[in-house]
Design an enzyme around this catalytic site. Structure first.
Site, mmCIF file in Angstrom:
data_model
loop_
_atom_site.group_PDB
_atom_site.id
_atom_site.type_symbol
_atom_site.label_atom_id
_atom_site.label_comp_id
_atom_site.label_asym_id
_atom_site.label_seq_id
_atom_site.Cartn_x
_atom_site.Cartn_y
_atom_site.Cartn_z
ATOM 1 N N SER A 112 -11.303 70.516 20.872
ATOM 2 C CA SER A 112 -10.895 69.662 19.760
ATOM 3 C C SER A 112 -11.284 68.197 19.977
ATOM 4 O O SER A 112 -12.451 67.891 20.138
ATOM 5 C CB SER A 112 -9.394 69.816 19.543
ATOM 6 O OG SER A 112 -9.013 69.189 18.368
ATOM 7 N N HIS A 113 -10.314 67.326 20.015
ATOM 8 C CA HIS A 113 -10.566 65.891 20.082
ATOM 9 C C HIS A 113 -10.696 65.394 21.519
ATOM 10 O O HIS A 113 -10.891 64.205 21.732
ATOM 11 C CB HIS A 113 -9.411 65.168 19.396
ATOM 12 C CG HIS A 113 -8.089 65.660 19.907
ATOM 13 N ND1 HIS A 113 -7.612 66.911 19.600
ATOM 14 C CD2 HIS A 113 -7.197 65.108 20.740
ATOM 15 C CE1 HIS A 113 -6.456 67.095 20.220
ATOM 16 N NE2 HIS A 113 -6.177 66.026 20.921
ATOM 17 N N ASP A 276 -12.759 65.143 13.891
ATOM 18 C CA ASP A 276 -12.733 65.235 15.358
ATOM 19 C C ASP A 276 -13.795 66.186 15.898
ATOM 20 O O ASP A 276 -14.665 66.655 15.159
ATOM 21 C CB ASP A 276 -11.337 65.661 15.827
ATOM 22 C CG ASP A 276 -11.043 67.108 15.499
ATOM 23 O OD1 ASP A 276 -11.566 67.587 14.473
ATOM 24 O OD2 ASP A 276 -10.307 67.765 16.250
ATOM 25 N N ASP A 278 -14.061 69.314 16.695
ATOM 26 C CA ASP A 278 -14.307 70.622 16.073
ATOM 27 C C ASP A 278 -14.087 70.616 14.558
ATOM 28 O O ASP A 278 -14.107 71.677 13.925
ATOM 29 C CB ASP A 278 -13.441 71.702 16.729
ATOM 30 C CG ASP A 278 -11.964 71.434 16.571
ATOM 31 O OD1 ASP A 278 -11.579 70.246 16.517
ATOM 32 O OD2 ASP A 278 -11.182 72.392 16.491
ATOM 33 N N ASP A 280 -11.502 69.867 12.544
ATOM 34 C CA ASP A 280 -10.288 70.260 11.808
ATOM 35 C C ASP A 280 -9.364 69.085 11.515
ATOM 36 O O ASP A 280 -8.454 69.210 10.703
ATOM 37 C CB ASP A 280 -9.543 71.407 12.519
ATOM 38 C CG ASP A 280 -9.163 71.086 13.944
ATOM 39 O OD1 ASP A 280 -9.501 69.980 14.430
ATOM 40 O OD2 ASP A 280 -8.531 71.946 14.584
ATOM 41 N N ARG A 281 -9.597 67.946 12.165
ATOM 42 C CA ARG A 281 -8.714 66.791 11.911
ATOM 43 C C ARG A 281 -9.363 65.808 10.953
ATOM 44 O O ARG A 281 -10.578 65.830 10.760
ATOM 45 C CB ARG A 281 -8.416 66.057 13.214
ATOM 46 C CG ARG A 281 -7.616 66.872 14.174
ATOM 47 C CD ARG A 281 -7.206 66.048 15.362
ATOM 48 N NE ARG A 281 -6.355 66.869 16.215
ATOM 49 C CZ ARG A 281 -5.484 66.405 17.076
ATOM 50 N NH1 ARG A 281 -5.350 65.104 17.239
ATOM 51 N NH2 ARG A 281 -4.736 67.224 17.795
ATOM 52 N N SER A 364 -0.563 64.794 13.395
ATOM 53 C CA SER A 364 -1.701 64.597 14.297
ATOM 54 C C SER A 364 -3.025 64.697 13.553
ATOM 55 O O SER A 364 -3.993 65.220 14.084
ATOM 56 C CB SER A 364 -1.640 65.634 15.404
ATOM 57 O OG SER A 364 -1.535 66.939 14.843
ATOM 58 N N LYS A 375 -6.516 73.889 9.964
ATOM 59 C CA LYS A 375 -6.592 72.604 9.298
ATOM 60 C C LYS A 375 -8.062 72.270 9.096
ATOM 61 O O LYS A 375 -8.920 72.841 9.756
ATOM 62 C CB LYS A 375 -5.863 71.535 10.090
ATOM 63 C CG LYS A 375 -6.285 71.388 11.532
ATOM 64 C CD LYS A 375 -5.308 70.450 12.223
ATOM 65 C CE LYS A 375 -5.685 70.226 13.676
ATOM 66 N NZ LYS A 375 -4.777 70.910 14.610
HETATM 67 C C1 G1P Z 1 -1.691 68.491 19.355
HETATM 68 C C2 G1P Z 1 -1.022 68.015 18.090
HETATM 69 C C3 G1P Z 1 -0.705 69.194 17.199
HETATM 70 C C4 G1P Z 1 -1.982 69.979 16.918
HETATM 71 C C5 G1P Z 1 -2.650 70.349 18.223
HETATM 72 C C6 G1P Z 1 -3.987 71.029 18.003
HETATM 73 O O1 G1P Z 1 -0.841 69.353 20.062
HETATM 74 O O2 G1P Z 1 0.154 67.298 18.382
HETATM 75 O O3 G1P Z 1 -0.133 68.731 16.015
HETATM 76 O O4 G1P Z 1 -1.713 71.131 16.193
HETATM 77 O O5 G1P Z 1 -2.865 69.185 19.018
HETATM 78 O O6 G1P Z 1 -4.888 70.212 17.318
HETATM 79 P P1 G1P Z 1 0.058 68.882 21.292
HETATM 80 O O7 G1P Z 1 -0.874 68.266 22.299
HETATM 81 O O8 G1P Z 1 1.004 67.853 20.752
HETATM 82 O O9 G1P Z 1 0.757 70.117 21.778
HETATM 83 ZN ZN ZN Z 2 -9.564 69.691 16.407
#
Ligand code: G1P
Ligand code: ZN
Length: 542
Positions: A112-113, A276, A278, A280-281, A364, A375
């Protein structure tokens, strides 16, 4: 010919909030990725003749794992693998491809990010046939399997040319390399009023989209510049790089600061957005105004009827517990249910499948709808564009009108990263122990009305999830939430979520930090963050 490789279990292959995430070096150990993928194949529900979707965000190690996953899928009886060209599929695109082609599931390779590169992060996530992240029962089963695994299987064959669209065969399995973008772009064109957006673009509606050298570059080029006719150069950092150019592909005010500065300048376009690693954000910034993800969820829900896909109305709105309650007020006004789920997109799947919610979101920077089961960053950007195009209003106008109608939820999240795990656990245990005594106590002007550890019973399948974060609710409607991240790869990350509600007749045009000062002080007094961690300020404020 199937080769069976003997292996022994690794500790710690427990999927977190969003799949298994570790440092690349951890994944590079012999058998590490293979054990996890084989465990997925061993427990996943996949009828004979199943199709598997594979794609990732293009980060370092993506291709290596994809090539191995294809060989393993062939040995494990899949009839067909669909893989994005170059190994690329954004997370929402993968979700769509799983659904569109009736796959039994998919492997999404992403962290992800989180940053990418040989010394950074990698991840593997399994999604089920509805296109969404595997629910807890499945991730628990995968984890249990990783504890006992003793072999993994592969078919050795010619390496698949991931760069060439087309079909090949490995063992008895068909491998189709598909266009990563086309199916997804077509779906977006069905959901939104492309002619209206195109017309507005021709008349000067402008957007700056920062793909952060991550997966959305090719999607944004195709959709924004080619199909919608926004000017060339609308997409910034549009070429996916294995290390995201050395940056965190995290669309927030820290890592997308260049975009933020542009949006606060006189030359700002109407909309600034980013996505981000991948895809999704989403980050949404109007000219001169940052829209918090919680507010974006509420504003999108309130205006969704302006897009063709949602013209018939919404069935419900779902948000994760730490997300501000702004969306609940919209749901109340629309006379539809508001759902509060634990953190992580996987909890929205049952609600979407059951038709109980149409739009979902997390603080997030995650927003999405029932069009896929993830998302979807570009989806949120396109819905904003659709709303701007149809109303002719600015983001600032939409925000001000929204707050004047529903009130404003000032909101921030403070992250304390890479804390020693033991210290973080002690802090959370202390908090939990203090819960019964909190109601009635005052912290500055704030009096605690209720405090608990959030637990959730899924209204569709009845599954229970406990320990999803400590909530401290104040008499005035403000709230603090404390929880530990489930996606970090280093020590523990403490997240402190701060929310203050102002009614429509209240103070709607203030600066967020000032409005949250009392809550920040209360959070320190309640949790003893400095005493437990030695940290006097958060690492990241979003
Ligand atoms: C974080 C975000 C959450 C999101 C997840 C995946 O998870 O807070 O909302 O769904 O990344 O993108 P966390 O690190 O808080 O468990
Ligand atoms: Zn992501």
């Amino acid at each position: 010919m199937i080769t069976t490789v003997a292996t022994t279990p690794f500790d710690g292959q427990k999927p977190g909030t969003s799949g298994l995430r570790k440092k690349v070096r951890v994944f590079q150990q012999p058998d590490y990725a293979e054990n996890f993928i084989q465990s997925v194949f061993d427990v996943a529900e996949r009828p004979a003749g199943s199709t598997l979707v594979i794609g990732g965000d293009g980060r370092f190690y993506n291709r290596t794992v994809i090539e191995r996953a294809i060989q393993m899928a062939a040995a494990n009886g899949y009839a067909r693998v669909l893989v994005g060209q170059g190994g690329i599929l954004s997370t929402p695109a993968a979700s769509h491809v799983i659904r569109k082609y009736g796959a039994s599931g998919g492997l999404i390779l992403s962290a992800s990010h989180n940053p990418g590169g040989p010394d950074e992060d990698f991840g593997i996530k399994y999604n089920i046939a509805n296109g969404g992240p595997a629910p807890e029962a499945v991730t628990e089963a995968i984890y249990a399997r990783t504890r006992t695994i003793d072999r993994w299987m592969m078919v050795e064959g010619e390496a698949v040319d991931l760069d060439r669209i087309g079909t090949s065969q490995i063992g008895a399995m068909v491998v189709e390399v598909i266009d990563s973008v086309a199916d997804y772009a077509d779906l977006m064109e069905e959901l939104f009023d492309f002619p209206a957006i195109r017309a507005a673009a021709a008349q000067g509606l402008s957007i700056a989209f920062d793909a952060m050298h991550a997966v959305t570059g090719p999607y944004a080029h195709e959709i924004l510049e080619r199909r919608l006719g926004f000017a060339a150069g609308t997409v910034h950092n549009g070429t996916p790089l294995e290390d995201f150019g050395g940056h965190h592909p995290d669309p927030n005010l820290v890592h997308a600061k260049v975009l933020y500065d542009l949006m606060m300048s006189p030359d700002a376009p109407a909309l600034g957005a980013a996505s981000d690693g991948d895809g999704d954000r989403n980050l949404i910034i109007g000219k001169g105004v940052f829209i918090t993800p919680s507010d974006s969820l509420a504003m999108l829900a309130a205006n969704a009827h302006l897009a063709p896909a949602y013209a018939g109305g919404l069935k419900g709105i779902a948000r994760s517990m730490p997300t501000s309650t702004a969306a609940d007020k919209v749901a109340a006004a629309l006379g539809i249910p508001a759902w509060e789920t634990p953190t992580g997109w996987k909890f929205f799947g049952t609600l979407l499948d059951a038709g109980k919610a149409t739009i979902c979101g997390e603080e997030s920077a995650g927003t999405g709808s029932d069009h896929v089961r993830e998302k979807d960053g570009l989806w949120a950007v396109l819905l904003w564009l659709n709303i701007l195009a149809v109303t002719g209003k600015s983001v600032m106008q939409i925000a001000k009108e929204h707050w004047a109608r529903f009130g404003r939820n000032y909101y921030a999240r403070h992250d304390y990263e890479a804390i020693e795990t033991a210290k973080a656990n002690t802090l959370m245990a202390g908090l939990e122990a203090s819960l019964p005594a909190l109601p009635g106590q005052s912290f500055g002007p704030l009096t605690v009305a209720a405090a608990d550890q959030f637990a959730y019973v899924d209204p569709v399948d009845g599954s229970e999830s406990r320990n999803q974060g400590v909530r401290v609710m104040f008499a005035c409607g403000s709230r603090i939430v404390f929880r530990l991240s489930g996606t970090g790869t280093e020590g523990a990350t403490l997240r402190v979520y701060l929310e203050r509600y102002e009614r429509p007749e209240g103070r709607l045009a203030e600066e967020t930090p000032a409005m949250l000062a009392d809550l920040i002080a209360a959070a320190e007094a309640i949790a003893g963050i400095a005493a437990h961690t030695g940290r006097t300020a958060p690492d990241v404020v979003t």
